[in-house]
Design a protein around this motif. Structure first.
Motif, PDB file in Angstrom:
ATOM      1  N   VAL A  69      -4.110 -46.714 -21.027  1.00 21.56           N
ATOM      2  CA  VAL A  69      -2.459 -46.579 -20.557  1.00 21.56           C
ATOM      3  C   VAL A  69      -0.921 -46.707 -21.638  1.00 21.56           C
ATOM      4  O   VAL A  69      -0.381 -46.337 -22.001  1.00 21.56           O
ATOM      5  CB  VAL A  69      -2.810 -47.639 -19.069  1.00 21.56           C
ATOM      6  CG1 VAL A  69      -1.251 -47.707 -19.038  1.00 21.56           C
ATOM      7  CG2 VAL A  69      -3.106 -46.957 -17.958  1.00 21.56           C
ATOM      8  N   LYS A  70      -1.501 -48.152 -22.803  1.00 21.38           N
ATOM      9  CA  LYS A  70      -0.580 -48.973 -23.615  1.00 21.38           C
ATOM     10  C   LYS A  70      -0.562 -47.556 -24.288  1.00 21.38           C
ATOM     11  O   LYS A  70       0.847 -46.715 -24.830  1.00 21.38           O
ATOM     12  CB  LYS A  70      -1.743 -49.543 -23.915  1.00 21.38           C
ATOM     13  CG  LYS A  70      -0.407 -50.288 -25.237  1.00 21.38           C
ATOM     14  CD  LYS A  70      -0.901 -52.045 -25.336  1.00 21.38           C
ATOM     15  CE  LYS A  70      -0.123 -52.691 -26.340  1.00 21.38           C
ATOM     16  NZ  LYS A  70      -0.404 -51.929 -27.611  1.00 21.38           N
ATOM     17  N   VAL A  73       1.808 -44.352 -22.932  1.00 24.89           N
ATOM     18  CA  VAL A  73       3.115 -45.048 -22.735  1.00 24.89           C
ATOM     19  C   VAL A  73       3.425 -44.452 -24.591  1.00 24.89           C
ATOM     20  O   VAL A  73       5.212 -44.428 -24.413  1.00 24.89           O
ATOM     21  CB  VAL A  73       3.208 -45.868 -22.179  1.00 24.89           C
ATOM     22  CG1 VAL A  73       4.576 -47.291 -22.375  1.00 24.89           C
ATOM     23  CG2 VAL A  73       2.285 -45.980 -21.207  1.00 24.89           C
ATOM     24  N   TYR A  92       4.259 -49.524 -19.529  1.00 24.11           N
ATOM     25  CA  TYR A  92       2.690 -50.596 -19.234  1.00 24.11           C
ATOM     26  C   TYR A  92       3.251 -51.182 -18.608  1.00 24.11           C
ATOM     27  O   TYR A  92       2.489 -52.568 -18.405  1.00 24.11           O
ATOM     28  CB  TYR A  92       2.142 -50.249 -20.928  1.00 24.11           C
ATOM     29  CG  TYR A  92       1.291 -51.209 -21.015  1.00 24.11           C
ATOM     30  CD1 TYR A  92      -0.442 -50.649 -20.689  1.00 24.11           C
ATOM     31  CD2 TYR A  92       1.128 -51.722 -21.982  1.00 24.11           C
ATOM     32  CE1 TYR A  92      -0.810 -52.176 -20.947  1.00 24.11           C
ATOM     33  CE2 TYR A  92       0.354 -53.010 -23.056  1.00 24.11           C
ATOM     34  CZ  TYR A  92      -0.762 -53.024 -22.084  1.00 24.11           C
ATOM     35  OH  TYR A  92      -1.742 -53.459 -22.097  1.00 24.11           O
TER      36      TYR A  92
END
Ligand SMILES: [Zn+2]
Length: 314
Positions: A69-70, A73, A92
Motif C-alpha cells: 500500500v505504502k 502510493v 497511505y
C-alpha cells in the motif's frame, strides 16, 4: 452521564479519489455540516487522530500488503489492486490515521471516558482483505479495532454488526475461524462483492459465529426490522458480547445510487436503538460505530446524524 466520542478530522478529506468516484471527501464534509447543527453536538467528545503502531494493522493484514500500500502510493499510482480502490499521494497516511483515530475511540470507550463512539473516517474498511484492497477499502478499520480491543483490554467476546448494504467480506474472512468474534452482516444479495450467502456460517471452531442475512433488492424498513428482531438481536443475546462494533454503512438508503435497498433515514436510528438495548444488557453500553459506505450525501449525513443522536441518548 458519559458522552459519545466523535471522530472527525480534516485529514480524512485528503484521501482524494478523483472527480467521478462515489467515495469522495465531500461525504465527510456533508456529515460534519449536519452533525455540527445538532442539539447534542456540544456534548460530544472530540477525538484527535494519531498514527497507529503498525503491529495493530499487522494483526489483520500481511506485512507485505501494508508495505505494498505504502509503495503503490509513493509511486503515484492512481489505484490499488483494482480500479475500484482509487488512491492519491496522501492515501497511505490518511488510511493510517483512519485506523489510529478509530483505535483512539476504542481507548476512550474501553477506559470508560466515553459511553460509546462514532468514527467518521475514510477510507472505509470492511472490504479490505488480509493481502489485498477491495471496494474503496485500504485497511480494515473495524477488524483491526476488534483485535486491538481484545489484545489491549483483555476482552474475550466481541460482536460486529455490519449493516452496510454490501457484504463485509474482509471482516468475515478475518474472523471466520474464530469463535471469540461474532460477525453478523445483512446486505443486498446477490450484489457486490458476491460473498455473504447464508450458507457461510464460519469455519472450524468459528462455525456458527458468522451470521449472514442476505436481503432481496427492494427490502425496506419492515424487512430489516424483522431481521433485527428475529435473527440479529437473539444472536447477540445468545453470544453476550462484551463490546459491540458496528460497520455503519448508509448505502442501503432508498436514495443511494449504489444499491436497491429501500431503507429510510429513521431506520438507522431504530437499528442503533435496538443494538443499544442489547449493549445495555451485556456490553456495559459499549458500542463503537465505524463509517463504511453511503453515497447520497444528504441521506448519508442525515442518517449519520440519526445514529449519533441515538448513541448520545436523543
Ligand atoms: Zn457498501
Amino acid at each position: 452521564m458519559k458522552s459519545t466520542a466523535y471522530l472527525w478530522n480534516e485529514i480524512y478529506l485528503q484521501h482524494e479519489t478523483g472527480p467521478f468516484h462515489p467515495e469522495k471527501p465531500k461525504r465527510l464534509s456533508a456529515i460534519n455540516r449536519v452533525v455540527k447543527k445538532a442539539d447534542w453536538y456540544n456534548d460530544l467528545l472530540m477525538v484527535k487522530p494519531v498514527l497507529p503502531e503498525l503491529e495493530h494493522i499487522e494483526s489483520i493484514h500481511s506485512k507485505e500488503y501494508i508495505s505494498r500500500v505504502k509503495k503503490t502510493v509513493e509511486k503515484g499510482k492512481k489505484y490499488l489492486d483494482s480500479p475500484d480502490t482509487a488512491i492519491c499521494e496522501k492515501s497511505y497516511e490518511v488510511a493510517l490515521y483512519a485506523v489510529g483515530g478509530a483505535l483512539g475511540v476504542c481507548d476512550m470507550v474501553m477506559k470508560g471516558e466515553a459511553k460509546n463512539g462514532f468514527c467518521a473516517v475514510r477510507p472505509p474498511g470492511h472490504h479490505a482483505e488480509y493481502d489485498y484492497a477491495a471496494g474503496f477499502c485500504l485497511f480494515n478499520n473495524i477488524a483491526i479495532a476488534a483485535r486491538y480491543i481484545q489484545r489491549e483490554y483483555g476482552v474475550k467476546k466481541i460482536a460486529i454488526v455490519d449493516w452496510d448494504v454490501h457484504h463485509g467480506n474482509g471482516t468475515q474472512h478475518s474472523f471466520e475461524s474464530d469463535n471469540s468474534i461474532l460477525f453478523i452482516s445483512l446486505h443486498q444479495y446477490p450484489h457486490y462483492p458476491g460473498t455473504g450467502s447464508k450458507d457461510e456460517t464460519g469455519k472450524g471452531k468459528g462455525e456458527g459465529f458468522t451470521l449472514n442475512i442476505p436481503m432481496h433488492a427492494g427490502s425496506d424498513d419492515v424487512d430489516y426490522m424483522n431481521a433485527f428482531k428475529r435473527l440479529i438481536i437473539p444472536a447477540l443475546n445468545k453470544f453476550e458480547p462484551e463490546v459491540i462494533l458496528i460497520s455503519a454503512g448508509f448505502d442501503g438508503h432508498f436514495s443511494d445510487p449504489l444499491s436497491s435497498i429501500d431503507l429510510s433515514t429513521d431506520a438507522y436510528y431504530e437499528f442503533t436503538k435496538l443494538i443499544m438495548d442489547t449493549a445495555c444488557k451485556h456490553s456495559q453500553e459499549r458500542i463503537i460505530a465505524f463509517l463504511e459506505g453511503g453515497y447520497n450525501l444528504t441521506a448519508l449525513a442525515d442518517s449519520v446524524e440519526k445514529v449519533i443522536g441515538a448513541l448520545s441518548g436523543y
